[in-house]
Design a protein around this motif. Structure first.
Motif, PDB file in Angstrom:
ATOM      1  N   GLY A 280       2.824  10.416 -19.840  1.00  0.00           N
ATOM      2  CA  GLY A 280       2.109   9.701 -19.347  1.00  0.00           C
ATOM      3  C   GLY A 280       2.057   9.439 -17.893  1.00  0.00           C
ATOM      4  N   GLY A 281       3.331   9.036 -17.893  1.00  0.00           N
ATOM      5  CA  GLY A 281       3.137   8.346 -15.948  1.00  0.00           C
ATOM      6  C   GLY A 281       3.443   9.727 -15.477  1.00  0.00           C
ATOM      7  N   VAL A 282       4.197  10.808 -15.725  1.00  0.00           N
ATOM      8  CA  VAL A 282       4.395  11.900 -14.977  1.00  0.00           C
ATOM      9  C   VAL A 282       2.582  12.454 -14.461  1.00  0.00           C
ATOM     10  CG1 VAL A 282       4.676  13.933 -14.604  1.00  0.00           C
ATOM     11  CG2 VAL A 282       6.887  12.587 -15.778  1.00  0.00           C
ATOM     12  N   ASN A 283       1.804  12.780 -15.838  1.00  0.00           N
ATOM     13  CA  ASN A 283       0.752  13.083 -15.245  1.00  0.00           C
ATOM     14  C   ASN A 283      -0.172  12.390 -13.872  1.00  0.00           C
ATOM     15  OD1 ASN A 283       0.929  14.591 -17.101  1.00  0.00           O
ATOM     16  ND2 ASN A 283      -0.800  13.499 -18.806  1.00  0.00           N
ATOM     17  N   GLN A 284       0.329  11.142 -14.574  1.00  0.00           N
ATOM     18  CA  GLN A 284      -0.541   9.769 -13.318  1.00  0.00           C
ATOM     19  C   GLN A 284      -0.026   9.908 -12.023  1.00  0.00           C
ATOM     20  OE1 GLN A 284      -3.099   9.983 -15.061  1.00  0.00           O
ATOM     21  NE2 GLN A 284      -3.649   7.812 -13.106  1.00  0.00           N
ATOM     22  N   LEU A 285       1.451   9.754 -12.278  1.00  0.00           N
ATOM     23  CA  LEU A 285       2.287  10.483 -10.434  1.00  0.00           C
ATOM     24  C   LEU A 285       1.856  12.108  -9.701  1.00  0.00           C
ATOM     25  CD1 LEU A 285       4.757   9.749  -9.172  1.00  0.00           C
ATOM     26  CD2 LEU A 285       6.201  10.927 -10.468  1.00  0.00           C
ATOM     27  N   THR A 286       1.528  12.844 -11.004  1.00  0.00           N
ATOM     28  CA  THR A 286       0.946  13.973 -10.409  1.00  0.00           C
ATOM     29  C   THR A 286       0.337  14.108  -9.540  1.00  0.00           C
ATOM     30  OG1 THR A 286       2.386  15.334 -11.986  1.00  0.00           O
ATOM     31  CG2 THR A 286       0.950  16.345 -11.597  1.00  0.00           C
ATOM     32  N   ARG A 287      -1.148  13.127 -10.550  1.00  0.00           N
ATOM     33  CA  ARG A 287      -2.978  13.444  -9.897  1.00  0.00           C
ATOM     34  C   ARG A 287      -2.651  12.698  -8.931  1.00  0.00           C
ATOM     35  NH1 ARG A 287      -3.321  11.706 -15.837  1.00  0.00           N
ATOM     36  NH2 ARG A 287      -4.717  13.549 -16.583  1.00  0.00           N
ATOM     37  N   THR A 288      -1.900  11.098  -8.449  1.00  0.00           N
ATOM     38  CA  THR A 288      -1.675  10.617  -7.294  1.00  0.00           C
ATOM     39  C   THR A 288      -1.262  10.719  -6.406  1.00  0.00           C
ATOM     40  OG1 THR A 288      -1.814   9.035  -8.541  1.00  0.00           O
ATOM     41  CG2 THR A 288      -1.409   7.836  -7.039  1.00  0.00           C
ATOM     42  N   MET A 289      -0.245  11.632  -6.029  1.00  0.00           N
ATOM     43  CA  MET A 289       0.472  12.919  -5.437  1.00  0.00           C
ATOM     44  C   MET A 289      -0.621  13.867  -4.790  1.00  0.00           C
ATOM     45  SD  MET A 289       5.086  12.112  -6.360  1.00  0.00           S
ATOM     46  CE  MET A 289       5.080  12.592  -4.746  1.00  0.00           C
ATOM     47  N   ALA A 290      -1.012  13.966  -5.264  1.00  0.00           N
ATOM     48  CA  ALA A 290      -1.986  15.256  -5.151  1.00  0.00           C
ATOM     49  C   ALA A 290      -2.977  14.601  -4.679  1.00  0.00           C
ATOM     50  CB  ALA A 290      -2.259  15.873  -6.563  1.00  0.00           C
ATOM     51  N   VAL A 291      -3.281  13.483  -4.557  1.00  0.00           N
ATOM     52  CA  VAL A 291      -4.704  13.044  -3.992  1.00  0.00           C
ATOM     53  C   VAL A 291      -4.059  12.332  -2.679  1.00  0.00           C
ATOM     54  CG1 VAL A 291      -5.975  10.776  -3.480  1.00  0.00           C
ATOM     55  CG2 VAL A 291      -5.898  12.437  -5.739  1.00  0.00           C
ATOM     56  N   GLU A 292      -2.622  11.759  -2.064  1.00  0.00           N
ATOM     57  CA  GLU A 292      -1.854  11.332  -0.971  1.00  0.00           C
ATOM     58  C   GLU A 292      -2.060  12.620  -0.187  1.00  0.00           C
ATOM     59  OE1 GLU A 292       0.912   8.822  -0.962  1.00  0.00           O
ATOM     60  OE2 GLU A 292      -0.108   7.172  -2.798  1.00  0.00           O
ATOM     61  N   PHE A 293      -1.379  13.654  -0.685  1.00  0.00           N
ATOM     62  CA  PHE A 293      -0.890  15.030  -0.055  1.00  0.00           C
ATOM     63  C   PHE A 293      -1.701  15.671   0.388  1.00  0.00           C
ATOM     64  CE2 PHE A 293       3.639  13.391  -2.110  1.00  0.00           C
ATOM     65  CZ  PHE A 293       3.846  12.982  -0.795  1.00  0.00           C
ATOM     66  N   ALA A 294      -2.919  15.954  -0.542  1.00  0.00           N
ATOM     67  CA  ALA A 294      -3.506  16.965  -0.763  1.00  0.00           C
ATOM     68  C   ALA A 294      -4.638  17.108   0.882  1.00  0.00           C
ATOM     69  CB  ALA A 294      -5.541  16.581  -0.740  1.00  0.00           C
TER      70      ALA A 294
END
Length: 265
Positions: free
Chosen positions: A174-188
């Motif tokens: 679950g943490g990996v999923n949020q890591l994915t979403r948050t980093m995606a937004v930061e680096f988009a």
């Protein structure tokens, strides 16, 4: 005028081609990671293998090199901040860049939720979450220098669904999923895409998963999977290749379930 077969092939290669890309995969001395490394390599990628198991790592490197794949192995324990840093530094040092980072090293301990001991919690969290962050962090730093790259996390259906016996593992995914979403937004807006593949039950190297076994664990897996079977390792190649390729150029922050319908049921 309709496209010729030659033109269609060129367009396909432009969309899904990964020839020449530098791909680093953590946890790639066996199982899914090793299979993915072989697939990427056969499609022309330059592959960096990684594991904390020296013997398995050497075997994987020899196997890929024997197939003509340009490959390098770097020992790394993803629980170590310095090891993860050296993994990426070694990749860039050898090939000049990193195009794709597959955060795949993981572990689990299956037992009732109330019976985990502190060392077991630490082992799973440090490997599955801390290790993913470290690998993503250092690969992102290298990718930012070139304004582009793809980070792919191996998540799990357990990151979104309740699976008895996997309390700590599920929490990390679950943490990996949020890591994915948050980093995606930061680096988009900086050229880096971050996505995850969430497998269901796989015909993998672990004990008790052979498709011909008739055990309570195996029967439960079949009952929860609408396709009534485990996914073969080769059935995960397409999703990872897609997310690594230009075909996914407008895809970021996604959790791609590859689970035979488990999450949809």
């Amino acid at each position: 005028m309709p496209d010729t077969t030659h033109n269609l092939t060129e367009r396909y290669q432009e969309l899904f081609g990964i020839d020449g890309k530098v791909v680093c995969i953590s946890g790639s001395s066996r199982g899914l990671g090793r299979s993915l490394a072989t697939c990427f390599g056969r499609l022309g990628a330059k592959v960096v293998l990684s594991s904390h198991n020296d013997e398995e790592l050497a075997g994987a490197e020899a196997e890929l090199a024997g197939q003509g794949i340009e490959v390098m192995a770097i020992r790394a324990d993803v629980r170590s901040h310095d090891d993860c840093k050296e993994l990426i530094n070694g990749t860039v040092g050898r090939f000049g860049r990193i195009d794709v980072m597959v955060c795949n090293a993981g572990t689990d301990i299956i037992k009732p939720a109330h019976s985990y001991e502190e060392p077991e919690w630490d082992e799973i969290v440090d490997t599955n979450l801390r290790g993913y962050y470290y690998c993503a962090k250092f690969s992102a730093q290298a990718m930012l220098d070139r304004a582009g790259g793809s980070i792919i996390m191996t998540s799990s259906v357990a990151g979104s669904l309740g699976v008895p016996g996997l309390t700590v593992y599920a929490a990390t995914k679950g943490g990996v999923n949020q890591l994915t979403r948050t980093m995606a937004v930061e680096f988009a807006d900086r050229g880096i895409r971050v996505n995850a593949v969430a497998p269901g039950f796989i015909n993998n190297f672990m004990d008790g998963v052979h498709p011909n076994l008739d055990t309570p664990y195996q029967r439960r897996a079949m009952d929860l999977t609408p396709m009534r079977r485990r996914g073969n390792l080769s059935e995960y190649f397409g999703p990872y290749i897609f997310l690594a390729s230009p075909a996914a150029s407008f895809v970021t922050g996604e959790i791609l379930y590859v689970d035979g319908g488990y999450a949809a049921s």
